[in-house]
Design a protein around this motif. Structure first.
Motif, PDB file in Angstrom:
ATOM      1  N   VAL A  53      80.933 -12.025  -6.867  1.00  0.00           N
ATOM      2  CA  VAL A  53      81.492 -13.068  -7.727  1.00  0.00           C
ATOM      3  C   VAL A  53      82.700 -12.477  -8.458  1.00  0.00           C
ATOM      4  CG1 VAL A  53      79.317 -14.329  -8.034  1.00  0.00           C
ATOM      5  CG2 VAL A  53      79.900 -12.477  -9.624  1.00  0.00           C
ATOM      6  N   CYS A  54      83.490 -13.343  -9.087  1.00  0.00           N
ATOM      7  CA  CYS A  54      84.686 -12.833  -9.765  1.00  0.00           C
ATOM      8  C   CYS A  54      84.381 -12.507 -11.217  1.00  0.00           C
ATOM      9  CB  CYS A  54      85.824 -13.844  -9.676  1.00  0.00           C
ATOM     10  SG  CYS A  54      85.441 -15.426 -10.412  1.00  0.00           S
ATOM     11  N   GLY A  55      85.082 -11.487 -11.719  1.00  0.00           N
ATOM     12  CA  GLY A  55      85.005 -11.130 -13.133  1.00  0.00           C
ATOM     13  C   GLY A  55      86.311 -11.465 -13.834  1.00  0.00           C
ATOM     14  N   ASN A  56      86.318 -11.335 -15.163  1.00  0.00           N
ATOM     15  CA  ASN A  56      87.522 -11.663 -15.920  1.00  0.00           C
ATOM     16  C   ASN A  56      88.729 -10.808 -15.514  1.00  0.00           C
ATOM     17  OD1 ASN A  56      85.809  -9.690 -17.207  1.00  0.00           O
ATOM     18  ND2 ASN A  56      87.161  -9.718 -18.979  1.00  0.00           N
ATOM     19  N   HIS A  57      88.492  -9.537 -15.181  1.00  0.00           N
ATOM     20  CA  HIS A  57      89.620  -8.674 -14.786  1.00  0.00           C
ATOM     21  C   HIS A  57      90.154  -9.048 -13.406  1.00  0.00           C
ATOM     22  CE1 HIS A  57      89.648  -5.621 -18.052  1.00  0.00           C
ATOM     23  NE2 HIS A  57      88.465  -6.179 -18.263  1.00  0.00           N
ATOM     24  N   ASP A  58      89.254  -9.451 -12.502  1.00  0.00           N
ATOM     25  CA  ASP A  58      89.704  -9.906 -11.180  1.00  0.00           C
ATOM     26  C   ASP A  58      90.628 -11.115 -11.348  1.00  0.00           C
ATOM     27  OD1 ASP A  58      87.969  -8.008  -9.938  1.00  0.00           O
ATOM     28  OD2 ASP A  58      86.288  -9.408 -10.153  1.00  0.00           O
ATOM     29  N   LEU A  59      90.192 -12.043 -12.220  1.00  0.00           N
ATOM     30  CA  LEU A  59      90.970 -13.272 -12.431  1.00  0.00           C
ATOM     31  C   LEU A  59      92.268 -12.982 -13.184  1.00  0.00           C
ATOM     32  CD1 LEU A  59      88.004 -15.628 -13.373  1.00  0.00           C
ATOM     33  CD2 LEU A  59      89.297 -15.636 -11.239  1.00  0.00           C
ATOM     34  N   GLY A  60      92.196 -12.051 -14.140  1.00  0.00           N
ATOM     35  CA  GLY A  60      93.395 -11.686 -14.911  1.00  0.00           C
ATOM     36  C   GLY A  60      94.450 -11.045 -14.021  1.00  0.00           C
ATOM     37  N   ALA A  61      94.009 -10.185 -13.120  1.00  0.00           N
ATOM     38  CA  ALA A  61      94.950  -9.442 -12.268  1.00  0.00           C
ATOM     39  C   ALA A  61      95.696 -10.359 -11.297  1.00  0.00           C
ATOM     40  CB  ALA A  61      94.202  -8.360 -11.491  1.00  0.00           C
ATOM     41  N   ILE A  62      95.065 -11.469 -10.898  1.00  0.00           N
ATOM     42  CA  ILE A  62      95.743 -12.383  -9.958  1.00  0.00           C
ATOM     43  C   ILE A  62      96.372 -13.571 -10.683  1.00  0.00           C
ATOM     44  CG2 ILE A  62      94.351 -11.746  -7.936  1.00  0.00           C
ATOM     45  CD1 ILE A  62      92.680 -14.308  -8.438  1.00  0.00           C
ATOM     46  N   GLY A  63      96.364 -13.518 -12.023  1.00  0.00           N
ATOM     47  CA  GLY A  63      97.050 -14.559 -12.789  1.00  0.00           C
ATOM     48  C   GLY A  63      96.286 -15.868 -12.890  1.00  0.00           C
ATOM     49  N   SER A  64      94.962 -15.843 -12.641  1.00  0.00           N
ATOM     50  CA  SER A  64      94.192 -17.094 -12.707  1.00  0.00           C
ATOM     51  C   SER A  64      93.722 -17.423 -14.123  1.00  0.00           C
ATOM     52  CB  SER A  64      92.966 -17.021 -11.797  1.00  0.00           C
ATOM     53  OG  SER A  64      93.367 -16.981 -10.466  1.00  0.00           O
ATOM     54  N   ILE A  65      93.690 -16.412 -15.011  1.00  0.00           N
ATOM     55  CA  ILE A  65      93.388 -16.694 -16.424  1.00  0.00           C
ATOM     56  C   ILE A  65      94.453 -16.002 -17.276  1.00  0.00           C
ATOM     57  CG2 ILE A  65      90.895 -17.080 -16.202  1.00  0.00           C
ATOM     58  CD1 ILE A  65      90.424 -14.203 -17.059  1.00  0.00           C
ATOM     59  N   LYS A  66      94.568 -16.460 -18.530  1.00  0.00           N
ATOM     60  CA  LYS A  66      95.624 -15.963 -19.418  1.00  0.00           C
ATOM     61  C   LYS A  66      95.380 -14.505 -19.816  1.00  0.00           C
ATOM     62  CE  LYS A  66      95.287 -18.663 -22.993  1.00  0.00           C
ATOM     63  NZ  LYS A  66      94.240 -19.609 -23.139  1.00  0.00           N
ATOM     64  N   LEU A  67      96.410 -13.688 -19.760  1.00  0.00           N
ATOM     65  CA  LEU A  67      96.252 -12.288 -20.162  1.00  0.00           C
ATOM     66  C   LEU A  67      96.230 -12.124 -21.681  1.00  0.00           C
ATOM     67  CD1 LEU A  67      98.382 -10.327 -17.542  1.00  0.00           C
ATOM     68  CD2 LEU A  67      95.929 -10.720 -17.603  1.00  0.00           C
ATOM     69  N   THR A  68      96.622 -13.178 -22.412  1.00  0.00           N
ATOM     70  CA  THR A  68      96.583 -13.101 -23.875  1.00  0.00           C
ATOM     71  C   THR A  68      95.138 -13.045 -24.391  1.00  0.00           C
ATOM     72  OG1 THR A  68      96.874 -15.498 -23.818  1.00  0.00           O
ATOM     73  CG2 THR A  68      98.799 -14.183 -24.408  1.00  0.00           C
ATOM     74  N   ASP A  69      94.177 -13.402 -23.541  1.00  0.00           N
ATOM     75  CA  ASP A  69      92.773 -13.323 -23.960  1.00  0.00           C
ATOM     76  C   ASP A  69      92.197 -11.901 -23.843  1.00  0.00           C
ATOM     77  OD1 ASP A  69      92.725 -15.986 -24.536  1.00  0.00           O
ATOM     78  OD2 ASP A  69      91.942 -16.599 -22.597  1.00  0.00           O
ATOM     79  N   PHE A  70      92.973 -10.974 -23.289  1.00  0.00           N
ATOM     80  CA  PHE A  70      92.500  -9.592 -23.141  1.00  0.00           C
ATOM     81  C   PHE A  70      93.023  -8.731 -24.288  1.00  0.00           C
ATOM     82  CE2 PHE A  70      92.275 -11.230 -18.861  1.00  0.00           C
ATOM     83  CZ  PHE A  70      91.242 -10.541 -18.254  1.00  0.00           C
ATOM     84  N   ASN A  71      92.321  -7.624 -24.603  1.00  0.00           N
ATOM     85  CA  ASN A  71      92.886  -6.695 -25.575  1.00  0.00           C
ATOM     86  C   ASN A  71      94.068  -5.976 -24.938  1.00  0.00           C
ATOM     87  OD1 ASN A  71      92.131  -4.102 -24.406  1.00  0.00           O
ATOM     88  ND2 ASN A  71      90.037  -4.584 -24.981  1.00  0.00           N
ATOM     89  N   VAL A  72      94.850  -5.288 -25.761  1.00  0.00           N
ATOM     90  CA  VAL A  72      96.153  -4.805 -25.281  1.00  0.00           C
ATOM     91  C   VAL A  72      96.034  -3.821 -24.114  1.00  0.00           C
ATOM     92  CG1 VAL A  72      96.373  -3.040 -27.094  1.00  0.00           C
ATOM     93  CG2 VAL A  72      98.421  -3.931 -25.981  1.00  0.00           C
ATOM     94  N   ASP A  73      95.096  -2.878 -24.175  1.00  0.00           N
ATOM     95  CA  ASP A  73      94.954  -1.910 -23.082  1.00  0.00           C
ATOM     96  C   ASP A  73      94.503  -2.593 -21.785  1.00  0.00           C
ATOM     97  OD1 ASP A  73      95.734   0.405 -24.471  1.00  0.00           O
ATOM     98  OD2 ASP A  73      93.741   0.581 -25.375  1.00  0.00           O
ATOM     99  N   ALA A  74      93.554  -3.505 -21.927  1.00  0.00           N
ATOM    100  CA  ALA A  74      93.064  -4.240 -20.752  1.00  0.00           C
ATOM    101  C   ALA A  74      94.194  -5.067 -20.141  1.00  0.00           C
ATOM    102  CB  ALA A  74      91.901  -5.143 -21.143  1.00  0.00           C
ATOM    103  N   ARG A  75      95.035  -5.624 -21.028  1.00  0.00           N
ATOM    104  CA  ARG A  75      96.153  -6.453 -20.551  1.00  0.00           C
ATOM    105  C   ARG A  75      97.166  -5.608 -19.772  1.00  0.00           C
ATOM    106  NH1 ARG A  75      97.577  -9.068 -25.234  1.00  0.00           N
ATOM    107  NH2 ARG A  75      99.388  -7.837 -25.701  1.00  0.00           N
ATOM    108  N   ILE A  76      97.488  -4.432 -20.329  1.00  0.00           N
ATOM    109  CA  ILE A  76      98.433  -3.539 -19.638  1.00  0.00           C
ATOM    110  C   ILE A  76      97.885  -3.165 -18.257  1.00  0.00           C
ATOM    111  CG2 ILE A  76      99.443  -1.206 -19.695  1.00  0.00           C
ATOM    112  CD1 ILE A  76      99.539  -1.559 -22.808  1.00  0.00           C
ATOM    113  N   ALA A  77      96.584  -2.850 -18.210  1.00  0.00           N
ATOM    114  CA  ALA A  77      95.977  -2.465 -16.934  1.00  0.00           C
ATOM    115  C   ALA A  77      95.948  -3.643 -15.955  1.00  0.00           C
ATOM    116  CB  ALA A  77      94.562  -1.933 -17.169  1.00  0.00           C
ATOM    117  N   CYS A  78      95.713  -4.845 -16.474  1.00  0.00           N
ATOM    118  CA  CYS A  78      95.707  -6.050 -15.623  1.00  0.00           C
ATOM    119  C   CYS A  78      97.095  -6.308 -15.044  1.00  0.00           C
ATOM    120  CB  CYS A  78      95.294  -7.278 -16.437  1.00  0.00           C
ATOM    121  SG  CYS A  78      93.573  -7.733 -16.227  1.00  0.00           S
ATOM    122  N   GLU A  79      98.124  -6.106 -15.884  1.00  0.00           N
ATOM    123  CA  GLU A  79      99.497  -6.323 -15.399  1.00  0.00           C
ATOM    124  C   GLU A  79      99.839  -5.304 -14.321  1.00  0.00           C
ATOM    125  OE1 GLU A  79     101.269  -8.308 -19.482  1.00  0.00           O
ATOM    126  OE2 GLU A  79     101.555  -6.164 -19.132  1.00  0.00           O
TER     127      GLU A  79
END
Ligand code: ZN
Length: 246
Positions: A53-79
């Protein structure tokens, strides 16, 4: 049962070797994010033909959910992950469902039955609310990176209070026989970024015939992953936490 691999290929390798042959593989999501080997981990999960199944990071990395919902380090890693993911990896992640019910009737989600993407189940209070939100007898999940077993004798239709929920923490080698008449929320722990104070990779084996659940911890070369993360310029906090298991 695998979960929260987080692009940590050395951890995934030792887990697969330690587990040996299994009839089927289930993954509770977050194959990518945080770690430096996203494409390699997607390929490994594909090769296993895992139910995933998909997790929040899987969805964040492909742009399916907003990266503003992640903390800053998680967001940098997702980008960073989104930039390096190959098209075939993105296609794989995009096709993952948020929930999956197995043929035997076990539910698989990332966060929780009522919010598969974002909710953390860390307390008996939150577990109680979730026991009313799924019909199956067992739900396997991840997201908090803390392996645990919540259980209750209450039925879905009951108004379930937190006192009706038990919490068993688990450690390396913990073996639990699931009981008839009980329902379970099982956090399978994190392969690639454990947060329960034990930095070793975590996974679980479920023997569905005997209804036996066993948790395992396996050492992996953390320094190798940290070195690669440094080379890729990933956040220092994410590099350091691997060795702490926090
Ligand atoms: Zn995660």
């Amino acid at each position: 049962m695998l979960g929260d691999i987080h692009a940590n290929l050395p951890a995934l390798h030792v887990v697969l070797e330690h587990a040996g042959k299994c009839d089927s593989w289930w993954c509770v999501g977050d194959v990518v994010g945080y770690g430096p080997f996203p494409n390699e981990c997607v390929k490994a999960i594909k090769k296993l033909r895992a139910v995933c199944v998909c997790g929040n990071h899987d969805l964040g990395a492909i742009g399916s959910i907003k990266l503003t919902d992640f903390n800053v380090d998680a967001r940098i890693a997702c980008e960073w992950t989104g930039e390096v993911l190959e098209d075939s990896s993105k296609d794989f992640l995009r096709a993952l469902p948020q929930r999956h019910t197995t043929k035997r009737g076990e539910l698989v989600v990332h966060g929780s039955p009522r919010d598969p993407v974002w909710e953390y189940i860390l307390s008996t209070k939150i577990a109680a609310l979730n026991f009313s939100a799924f019909e199956e007898n067992i739900c396997f999940h991840g997201h908090s990176h803390v392996p645990a077993i919540f259980s209750t004798r209450a039925e879905v239709k009951d108004k379930i209070s937190e006192t009706a929920v038990e919490l068993d923490s688990v450690k390396d080698g913990s073996r639990t026989v699931l009981e008839d008449g009980k329902r379970y929320l099982v956090n399978v722990g994190s392969v690639g970024q454990p947060r329960d104070g034990d930095p070793r990779a975590c996974y679980a084996i479920y023997d569905s015939d005997g209804r036996i659940l066993t948790f395992h911890r396996v050492e992996y070369p953390i320094g190798e992953v940290q070195q690669r993360m440094k080379e890729e310029g990933l956040p220092t906090f994410l590099i350091e936490r691997l060795a702490l298991g926090r």
